[in-house]
Design a protein around this motif. Sequence first.
Motif, PDB file in Angstrom:
ATOM      1  N   LEU A 289     -20.395   9.739 -12.050  1.00 55.07           N
ATOM      2  CA  LEU A 289     -20.578   8.453 -12.249  1.00 55.07           C
ATOM      3  C   LEU A 289     -19.591   7.740 -11.501  1.00 55.07           C
ATOM      4  CD1 LEU A 289     -21.571   6.420 -14.502  1.00 55.07           C
ATOM      5  CD2 LEU A 289     -19.225   7.119 -15.597  1.00 55.07           C
ATOM      6  N   GLU A 290     -18.409   8.290 -11.350  1.00 55.14           N
ATOM      7  CA  GLU A 290     -17.369   7.677 -10.664  1.00 55.14           C
ATOM      8  C   GLU A 290     -17.889   7.484  -9.073  1.00 55.14           C
ATOM      9  OE1 GLU A 290     -15.291   5.848 -11.822  1.00 55.14           O
ATOM     10  OE2 GLU A 290     -15.425   6.762 -13.752  1.00 55.14           O
ATOM     11  N   LEU A 291     -18.643   8.486  -8.312  1.00 58.70           N
ATOM     12  CA  LEU A 291     -19.190   8.372  -7.122  1.00 58.70           C
ATOM     13  C   LEU A 291     -20.310   7.268  -7.100  1.00 58.70           C
ATOM     14  CD1 LEU A 291     -19.547  12.251  -6.011  1.00 58.70           C
ATOM     15  CD2 LEU A 291     -17.771  10.592  -5.327  1.00 58.70           C
ATOM     16  N   THR A 292     -20.885   7.200  -8.228  1.00 64.37           N
ATOM     17  CA  THR A 292     -21.887   6.240  -8.110  1.00 64.37           C
ATOM     18  C   THR A 292     -21.384   5.018  -8.055  1.00 64.37           C
ATOM     19  OG1 THR A 292     -23.468   7.782  -9.443  1.00 64.37           O
ATOM     20  CG2 THR A 292     -24.187   5.662  -9.258  1.00 64.37           C
ATOM     21  N   ARG A 293     -20.479   4.630  -9.038  1.00 66.54           N
ATOM     22  CA  ARG A 293     -19.629   3.315  -9.137  1.00 66.54           C
ATOM     23  C   ARG A 293     -19.319   3.019  -7.797  1.00 66.54           C
ATOM     24  NH1 ARG A 293     -18.113   1.851 -13.573  1.00 66.54           N
ATOM     25  NH2 ARG A 293     -17.104   3.682 -13.979  1.00 66.54           N
ATOM     26  N   ALA A 294     -18.774   3.796  -6.867  1.00 69.45           N
ATOM     27  CA  ALA A 294     -17.908   3.429  -5.849  1.00 69.45           C
ATOM     28  C   ALA A 294     -19.279   3.229  -4.842  1.00 69.45           C
ATOM     29  CB  ALA A 294     -17.210   4.527  -5.280  1.00 69.45           C
ATOM     30  N   VAL A 295     -20.140   3.721  -4.628  1.00 61.80           N
ATOM     31  CA  VAL A 295     -21.241   3.632  -3.622  1.00 61.80           C
ATOM     32  C   VAL A 295     -21.950   2.376  -4.206  1.00 61.80           C
ATOM     33  CG1 VAL A 295     -23.385   4.465  -2.708  1.00 61.80           C
ATOM     34  CG2 VAL A 295     -21.481   5.991  -3.041  1.00 61.80           C
ATOM     35  N   THR A 296     -22.218   2.321  -5.479  1.00 63.99           N
ATOM     36  CA  THR A 296     -22.893   0.766  -5.789  1.00 63.99           C
ATOM     37  C   THR A 296     -22.061  -0.329  -5.289  1.00 63.99           C
ATOM     38  OG1 THR A 296     -23.763   2.140  -7.568  1.00 63.99           O
ATOM     39  CG2 THR A 296     -23.987  -0.208  -7.595  1.00 63.99           C
ATOM     40  N   ASN A 297     -20.622  -0.053  -5.570  1.00 65.99           N
ATOM     41  CA  ASN A 297     -20.081  -1.355  -5.090  1.00 65.99           C
ATOM     42  C   ASN A 297     -20.107  -1.991  -3.776  1.00 65.99           C
ATOM     43  OD1 ASN A 297     -19.241  -2.138  -7.801  1.00 65.99           O
ATOM     44  ND2 ASN A 297     -17.192  -0.935  -7.793  1.00 65.99           N
ATOM     45  N   VAL A 298     -20.153  -0.747  -2.954  1.00 68.09           N
ATOM     46  CA  VAL A 298     -20.367  -1.046  -1.488  1.00 68.09           C
ATOM     47  C   VAL A 298     -21.790  -1.870  -1.320  1.00 68.09           C
ATOM     48  CG1 VAL A 298     -20.622  -0.085   0.825  1.00 68.09           C
ATOM     49  CG2 VAL A 298     -18.876   0.943  -0.510  1.00 68.09           C
ATOM     50  N   VAL A 299     -22.675  -1.251  -1.863  1.00 74.56           N
ATOM     51  CA  VAL A 299     -23.965  -2.123  -1.563  1.00 74.56           C
ATOM     52  C   VAL A 299     -24.020  -3.360  -2.287  1.00 74.56           C
ATOM     53  CG1 VAL A 299     -26.492  -1.492  -1.384  1.00 74.56           C
ATOM     54  CG2 VAL A 299     -24.821   0.311  -1.993  1.00 74.56           C
ATOM     55  N   CYS A 300     -23.071  -3.429  -3.264  1.00 74.64           N
ATOM     56  CA  CYS A 300     -23.215  -4.716  -4.164  1.00 74.64           C
ATOM     57  C   CYS A 300     -22.399  -5.762  -3.173  1.00 74.64           C
ATOM     58  CB  CYS A 300     -22.371  -4.466  -5.573  1.00 74.64           C
ATOM     59  SG  CYS A 300     -23.507  -4.843  -6.918  1.00 74.64           S
ATOM     60  N   SER A 301     -21.445  -5.476  -2.625  1.00 73.88           N
ATOM     61  CA  SER A 301     -20.943  -6.189  -1.705  1.00 73.88           C
ATOM     62  C   SER A 301     -21.744  -6.708  -0.792  1.00 73.88           C
ATOM     63  CB  SER A 301     -19.593  -5.624  -1.392  1.00 73.88           C
ATOM     64  OG  SER A 301     -18.554  -5.123  -2.137  1.00 73.88           O
ATOM     65  N   LEU A 302     -22.442  -5.771  -0.029  1.00 76.40           N
ATOM     66  CA  LEU A 302     -23.468  -6.062   0.957  1.00 76.40           C
ATOM     67  C   LEU A 302     -24.465  -7.023   0.494  1.00 76.40           C
ATOM     68  CD1 LEU A 302     -24.060  -2.586   3.125  1.00 76.40           C
ATOM     69  CD2 LEU A 302     -22.899  -4.902   3.574  1.00 76.40           C
TER      70      LEU A 302
END
Length: 484
Positions: A151-164
């Motif tokens: 879950l924590e990995l998913t949040r980190a990756v999601t936030n990168v794409v969300c920023s983009l």
Amino acid sequence: GKGEPRAKYPRSLPSLPIIGSLLHLAGNPQLHLLFHSLQKKYGSLYSLRMGSHYVVVVNHYLHAKEVLLKKGKIFGGRPHTVTTDLLTRNGKDIAFASYSPLWKFQRKQVHAALAMFGKGSVALEKIICREAAALCETLNASQDALLNMALELTRAVTNVVCSLCFSSCYRRGDAEFEAMLQYNQGIVNTVARESLLDTFPWLQFFPNKDLALLKRCIKDRDQLLQKKFEEHKAAPSSSLTSNLMDVLLRTKLNMENNNSRPGQQLELTDDHLLMTVADIFGAGVETTTTVLKWAVLFLLHYPEVQGKIQEELDQKIGFARFPQLGDREQLPYLEATISEVLRIRPVAPLLIPHVALTDSSIGEYAIPKGARVVINLWSIHHDEKEWEKPGEFNPGRFLDEQGKRLSSPSPSYLPFGAGIRVCLGEILAKMELFLFLAWILQRFTLEPPAGQPLPEPDGNFGVVLQVPPFTVKARLRDAWQDGV
Ligand code: HEM
Ligand code: PLO
């Protein structure tokens, strides 16, 4: 004409019921493994009929490169399927859309936008490091407690794409993030499953409850997308290097203003714009998260590999600063580990099916227009003539003799595909994999919690090769014990 040799087609599997029953016996069809093993009997290139569809399966890298690189445009089509048409509003995205001038334009726009955010990689690097730091904070705070690492990995990756995509990000407990997790899981479990198995097999493997679930998940996704769309339309960012949504909105406006000119027929509709963003958002989350989970699971199975990465990190970076992209050349063992994870568990083991847009050929075999061509990356990455003990996880195989530089021992390696359909996120994904793993392993040692069985690293075939669920303990390394 007379005397001309008859076209030679790929050897074809006897009949559908046999494949159907093989899959049926398997219960959960691991198609990439089945297609790999069928080589023994039928050779590396063979065909099968699925209902009305003629499917060619490619298991050798030379044939794969002919399809993807040499004849990329000829084989640049995508099939229409019930589920992907629902997901993409009849192929208005990039990944599941067939070759067309508008598709080419969409790809070009996204490519340019991603290149712009990565300019000198500074902006992207900053975003990824910000998320890596937040991830390490969370790991640190939940010391010894059982942690939902996935879950924590998913949040980190999601936030990168969300920023983009949107210039936004999610904190813990965010309802929109939870909703996204839910619908993504539903979509991953159901979409594209029938691309190879329709008509007769469809009835067996695609129950209607799956279709209902998929529709529900797509509705939830559309709601999220629509909200973002309206927010950005109402308040577009003025900065040039803002986010994908704003870049595409601006492109659309410019096109509409220029459309009075004759010869300019391309129209980027709202649906095309939304589905393009949806592709990048969806791919950006699911692929990178999946690879990180595979990497962590393999590190748990091979603690000596984790130890070697940490040794390299300690020597080359130490403890006084955080890893950065510029360190990549200095950390060949970590890079080799990432390459090996991408080899042994390809994210998309059968890529996305390609379609022959005209009559053509692969090697000496004729391929008719309309044929679906499936590239079996699993076979390519597990070819015994190309890889020593392909089933073994061995990052060292990607290093030169001195162990100092990355070097692939075989050209039979295409984790991101190749040619006109090559992955659009390759550079982004590689940056994320490197930085997240470097940051985590500099500070923590990952261990299976005592008394909890570690699952075998067997993949579950789907639109991405899914990782079995597992638990992890992240132990702060000694050097960081006092004060961080
Ligand atoms: C397509 C691999 C990450 C966006 C693909 C394909 C593969 C692939 C094998 C299919 C190529 C084909 O059908 O011939 C991977 C791997 C990733 C990754 C291994 C992570 C390690 C990403 C990310 C993004 C992305 C982060 C978005 C930013 C796409 C898109 C396509 C694609 C849009 C469709 C391209 C087309 O059909 O023209 N990827 N991918 N991927 N990928 Fe990735
Ligand atoms: C993941 C779930 C999302 O809700 C929707 C989505 C969009 C794009 C898809 C992605 C999913 C799975 C991985 C895919 C990506 C496009 C390219 C990528 C198929 C279904 C790969 C690995 O080929």
